[in-house]
Design a protein around this motif. Structure first.
Motif, PDB file in Angstrom:
ATOM      1  N   UNK A 171       0.818  -1.216   0.000  1.00  0.00           N
ATOM      2  CA  UNK A 171       0.000   0.000   0.000  1.00  0.00           C
ATOM      3  C   UNK A 171       0.853   1.267   0.000  1.00  0.00           C
ATOM      4  N   UNK A 172       2.048   1.173   0.613  1.00  0.00           N
ATOM      5  CA  UNK A 172       2.874   2.387   0.693  1.00  0.00           C
ATOM      6  C   UNK A 172       3.714   2.621  -0.558  1.00  0.00           C
ATOM      7  N   UNK A 173       4.064   1.567  -1.261  1.00  0.00           N
ATOM      8  CA  UNK A 173       5.035   1.720  -2.344  1.00  0.00           C
ATOM      9  C   UNK A 173       4.403   1.822  -3.720  1.00  0.00           C
ATOM     10  N   UNK A 174       3.072   1.827  -3.789  1.00  0.00           N
ATOM     11  CA  UNK A 174       2.418   1.940  -5.098  1.00  0.00           C
ATOM     12  C   UNK A 174       2.258   3.424  -5.426  1.00  0.00           C
ATOM     13  N   UNK A 175       3.172   3.910  -6.271  1.00  0.00           N
ATOM     14  CA  UNK A 175       3.242   5.361  -6.529  1.00  0.00           C
ATOM     15  C   UNK A 175       2.008   5.888  -7.255  1.00  0.00           C
ATOM     16  N   UNK A 176       1.186   4.990  -7.811  1.00  0.00           N
ATOM     17  CA  UNK A 176      -0.007   5.440  -8.543  1.00  0.00           C
ATOM     18  C   UNK A 176      -1.122   5.871  -7.601  1.00  0.00           C
ATOM     19  N   UNK A 177      -1.003   5.514  -6.322  1.00  0.00           N
ATOM     20  CA  UNK A 177      -2.109   5.758  -5.394  1.00  0.00           C
ATOM     21  C   UNK A 177      -2.025   7.137  -4.765  1.00  0.00           C
ATOM     22  N   UNK A 178      -3.191   7.751  -4.604  1.00  0.00           N
ATOM     23  CA  UNK A 178      -3.320   8.967  -3.805  1.00  0.00           C
ATOM     24  C   UNK A 178      -3.575   8.494  -2.381  1.00  0.00           C
ATOM     25  N   UNK A 179      -2.545   8.553  -1.530  1.00  0.00           N
ATOM     26  CA  UNK A 179      -2.598   7.811  -0.281  1.00  0.00           C
ATOM     27  C   UNK A 179      -2.161   8.662   0.906  1.00  0.00           C
ATOM     28  N   UNK A 180      -2.853   8.488   2.037  1.00  0.00           N
ATOM     29  CA  UNK A 180      -2.478   9.140   3.297  1.00  0.00           C
ATOM     30  C   UNK A 180      -2.091   8.051   4.296  1.00  0.00           C
ATOM     31  N   UNK A 181      -0.889   8.145   4.851  1.00  0.00           N
ATOM     32  CA  UNK A 181      -0.453   7.179   5.869  1.00  0.00           C
ATOM     33  C   UNK A 181      -0.816   7.710   7.252  1.00  0.00           C
ATOM     34  N   UNK A 182      -1.491   6.877   8.051  1.00  0.00           N
ATOM     35  CA  UNK A 182      -1.871   7.250   9.413  1.00  0.00           C
ATOM     36  C   UNK A 182      -1.322   6.200  10.373  1.00  0.00           C
ATOM     37  N   UNK A 183      -0.627   6.659  11.403  1.00  0.00           N
ATOM     38  CA  UNK A 183      -0.157   5.743  12.442  1.00  0.00           C
ATOM     39  C   UNK A 183      -1.223   5.614  13.524  1.00  0.00           C
ATOM     40  N   UNK A 184      -1.538   4.373  13.886  1.00  0.00           N
ATOM     41  CA  UNK A 184      -2.479   4.106  14.991  1.00  0.00           C
ATOM     42  C   UNK A 184      -2.049   4.875  16.235  1.00  0.00           C
ATOM     43  N   UNK A 185      -0.756   4.868  16.474  1.00  0.00           N
ATOM     44  CA  UNK A 185      -0.226   5.508  17.685  1.00  0.00           C
ATOM     45  C   UNK A 185      -0.550   7.005  17.697  1.00  0.00           C
ATOM     46  N   UNK A 186      -0.545   7.634  16.513  1.00  0.00           N
ATOM     47  CA  UNK A 186      -0.881   9.060  16.452  1.00  0.00           C
ATOM     48  C   UNK A 186      -2.377   9.297  16.681  1.00  0.00           C
ATOM     49  N   UNK A 187      -3.195   8.335  16.253  1.00  0.00           N
ATOM     50  CA  UNK A 187      -4.643   8.461  16.508  1.00  0.00           C
ATOM     51  C   UNK A 187      -4.892   8.522  18.010  1.00  0.00           C
ATOM     52  N   UNK A 188      -4.050   7.799  18.772  1.00  0.00           N
ATOM     53  CA  UNK A 188      -4.224   7.723  20.215  1.00  0.00           C
ATOM     54  C   UNK A 188      -3.586   8.914  20.932  1.00  0.00           C
ATOM     55  N   UNK A 189      -2.371   9.272  20.536  1.00  0.00           N
ATOM     56  CA  UNK A 189      -1.630  10.269  21.323  1.00  0.00           C
ATOM     57  C   UNK A 189      -1.794  11.686  20.787  1.00  0.00           C
ATOM     58  N   UNK A 190      -2.141  11.813  19.524  1.00  0.00           N
ATOM     59  CA  UNK A 190      -2.209  13.141  18.910  1.00  0.00           C
ATOM     60  C   UNK A 190      -3.456  13.232  18.036  1.00  0.00           C
ATOM     61  N   UNK A 191      -4.624  12.999  18.647  1.00  0.00           N
ATOM     62  CA  UNK A 191      -5.818  12.767  17.816  1.00  0.00           C
ATOM     63  C   UNK A 191      -6.255  13.963  16.968  1.00  0.00           C
ATOM     64  N   UNK A 192      -6.172  15.172  17.496  1.00  0.00           N
ATOM     65  CA  UNK A 192      -6.754  16.305  16.753  1.00  0.00           C
ATOM     66  C   UNK A 192      -6.091  16.472  15.381  1.00  0.00           C
TER      67      UNK A 192
END
Lengths: 279, 303
Positions: A171-192
């Motif tokens: 999912x990360x290396x397919x350059x054709x995709x319009x993609x946003x990477x989200x870390x679970x850890x950031x959802x928890x510690x830095x939600x806003x």
């Protein structure tokens, strides 16, 4: 907008939490009902969806036959303008298939959620009711898939997940995709900022107040409380714990033996380093 | 060779169909013939297509399951089969008595409803709902309680008359997964597998099958509850809700629409909604207490 919006992740990496958040955003920040409203982000691997697209009983098809029709199902729903979708498939062509379940030409954008694989292992152990050794082995298995019916009807068709590392890389290396990477850890510690980034990336119409209310309406405690009160349909029969079990960061330190933690770090070193889970 | 009863029709089939009850009606020419022969790979003038089926503008259908068979419905009274020699007999019959039966219903003017069906005191009761909701398990459990089985996946309804819609029974065979068989105490030993290697079996229950038109007394829309919750049966009251519920479980709707059946399907739904009580049955997650809610179903239908 044309094409599908995908919320993709390896199983037990925060996908359902994200779906709950998005369901809340759709309701102006109100708490969603976890047993009905999460269908805002539907799953094309659900049998009902597959059967509707192919006009055949997918439960009468072999795993190989199902693999061959997944891309058709995605095209069918892309043409109908389906909203956001939950995805556990790898962005890879499954054995016996001719193309990935979600061909790149039907994907508009992808939110990819990633979580420390050591915490993923602990969470999957409870979710699937397997031993932790089994789960760690599966996470390294390039042929791993979920939803393969054995003794009973699985409400999902077979999904090709592959190993944790290949899943992430696909999912990360397919350059054709319009993609946003989200870390679970950031959802928890830095939600806003994290959830705001998702809302903006998806082009949803929600102001800061709605986002803040949605975050608090779908906090881990809120979801766990709802599950304790009214159950959760998506919990698996063989599961030995609530679906919303702990949702912590670093819980693996207490639950994984040093040997198994080391095995995960060896199996997935390159991708873990890339994502900052290993020095 | 089978000379059997299927949804009110006399069927003559070169493929043996042990699922069907024998034809015991008047000695008429067969309504539908299933015969072996050559089948095309592509129809002309295709207006609807999935990976498995093509529907032509003239209403003919071609269903192709490459490892199993091709089924060419050339008209309302004939299906030509070309069988893959590698296929098991059960899987060849599976799609003929599945999707192809649905096409025949559309073509011959019956309303194919995605439901299992049993007869309770001479009244047909249909159980519909999405895959995994428990349609077949509910039916086999009611059969075990002495109620004749009328249909499994496809319940053929004639809703064209002015009175109560009528069920034309299909055949008393259910497709059941190992866990459902175990829950009702049926041994899978000796049962045919749905597909080779699959833990889903064909269970035939010919005792008391009544090949007779039966009035449709109730529809239960099945839904699986979250773990830990009790059953809940509510009658749907709002016509809009009833019609949309029925409409979501039309069997092979796009094939039917391609045959020009949309007005007939809408009319059938409206007639069913106005004459048959429809209930939502949220059944418990596991099947341990199934007799509790089956008794409630029997009570509701018996009133």
């Amino acid at each position: 907008m044309s094409g599908l919006t995908l919320i993709a992740s390896y199983p037990k990496s925060g996908n359902t939490w994200m779906r709950a958040f998005l369901a809340s955003v759709n309701r102006g920040g109100e708490a969603p009902d976890i047993n009905t409203d999460l269908s805002d982000v539907a799953q094309l691997s659900a049998r009902g969806k597959v059967d509707a697209a192919i006009e055949e009983n997918s439960s009468d098809l072999t795993v190989e036959e199902v693999a061959r029709i997944r891309a058709h199902v995605s095209r069918h729903f892309a043409a109908l303008g389906e909203a956001a979708l939950k995805v556990h498939d790898a962005n890879l062509t499954a054995p016996h298939a001719e193309e990935p379940a979600y061909p790149v030409d039907v994907i508009d954008r992808v939110v990819y959620i990633v979580r420390d694989p050591r915490d993923v292992a602990v969470s999957n152990t409870h979710h699937f009711g397997k031993t932790i050794e089994d789960v760690v082995a599966r996470m390294a298995d390039p042929n791993y898939g979920i939803g393969q019916a054995q003794q009973r009807l699985n409400t999902q068709v077979h999904q090709y997940v592959s190993s944790w590392s290949r899943h992430v890389e696909s999912w990360l290396d397919d350059a054709r995709l319009n993609r946003l990477l989200v870390h679970y850890e950031d959802m928890l510690t830095d939600p806003i900022p994290t959830f705001t980034g998702v809302v903006r990336f998806l082009g949803l119409d929600a102001d800061d107040g709605v986002i803040a209310r949605a975050i608090s309406a779908t906090s881990f405690d809120q979801l766990a409380e709802q599950e304790a009160k009214s159950g959760f349909r998506e919990r698996l029969t063989q599961s030995d714990a609530p679906f919303f079990r702990q949702g912590r960061i670093g819980g693996w330190r207490e639950r994984l033996s040093p040997e198994l933690a080391a095995r995960i770090e060896t199996d997935h070193r390159v991708v873990m380093q890339r994502l900052g889970y290993l020095d | 060779m089978t000379d059997g009863y299927l949804c009110g029709w006399r069927v003559r089939s070169e493929l043996d169909l042990p699922e069907l009850a024998p034809w015991t009606g008047p000695d008429i020419a067969p309504d539908v013939v299933f015969r072996f022969g050559e089948t095309p790979t592509e129809l002309d003038d295709v207006i609807e297509r999935t990976p498995f089926v093509q529907v032509s503008r003239d209403g003919t259908c071609l269903l192709i399951h490459p490892g199993v068979a091709s089924y060419h419905m050339t008209g309302p009274d004939e299906v030509v089969l070309s069988v893959n020699p590698e296929a098991s007999e059960a899987e060849v019959r599976l799609f003929l008595l599945g999707s192809v039966l649905g096409y025949l219903c559309h073509r011959r003017g019956l309303f194919p409803f995605h439901a299992s069906c049993v007869s309770i005191n001479g009244k047909a009761v249909a159980f519909s709902g999405p895959s995994g909701a428990g349609k077949s398990t509910t039916a086999v459990s009611l059969a075990k309680r002495g109620h004749p089985l009328l249909a499994d996946d496809i319940t053929a309804i004639d809703a064209t008359g002015s009175g109560t819609p009528i069920i034309y029974p299909a055949f008393p065979r259910l497709k059941l997964w190992q866990d459902s068989l175990s829950s009702v105490g049926i041994d899978s030993e000796g049962l045919e597998r749905n597909r080779p290697g699959m833990s889903k079996f064909h269970y035939r229950h010919h005792e008391e099958f009544a090949a007779a038109a039966t009035p449709l007394a109730a529809i239960f829309m099945l839904q699986k509850a979250a773990p830990g919750l009790d059953e809940q049966i509510t009658r749907l009251e709002r016509p809009v809700e009833i019609i949309s519920t029925i409409s979501s479980e039309v069997f092979r709707p796009r094939v039917g629409q391609a045959m020009g059946r949309r007005p007939a399907l809408l009319a059938a739904q409206a007639r069913i909604a106005s004459t048959v009580p429809v209930y939502r049955l949220v059944r418990p997650f596991d099947l341990k207490a199934i007799d509790t809610w089956l008794q409630q179903v029997e009570g509701i239908v018996g009133q």
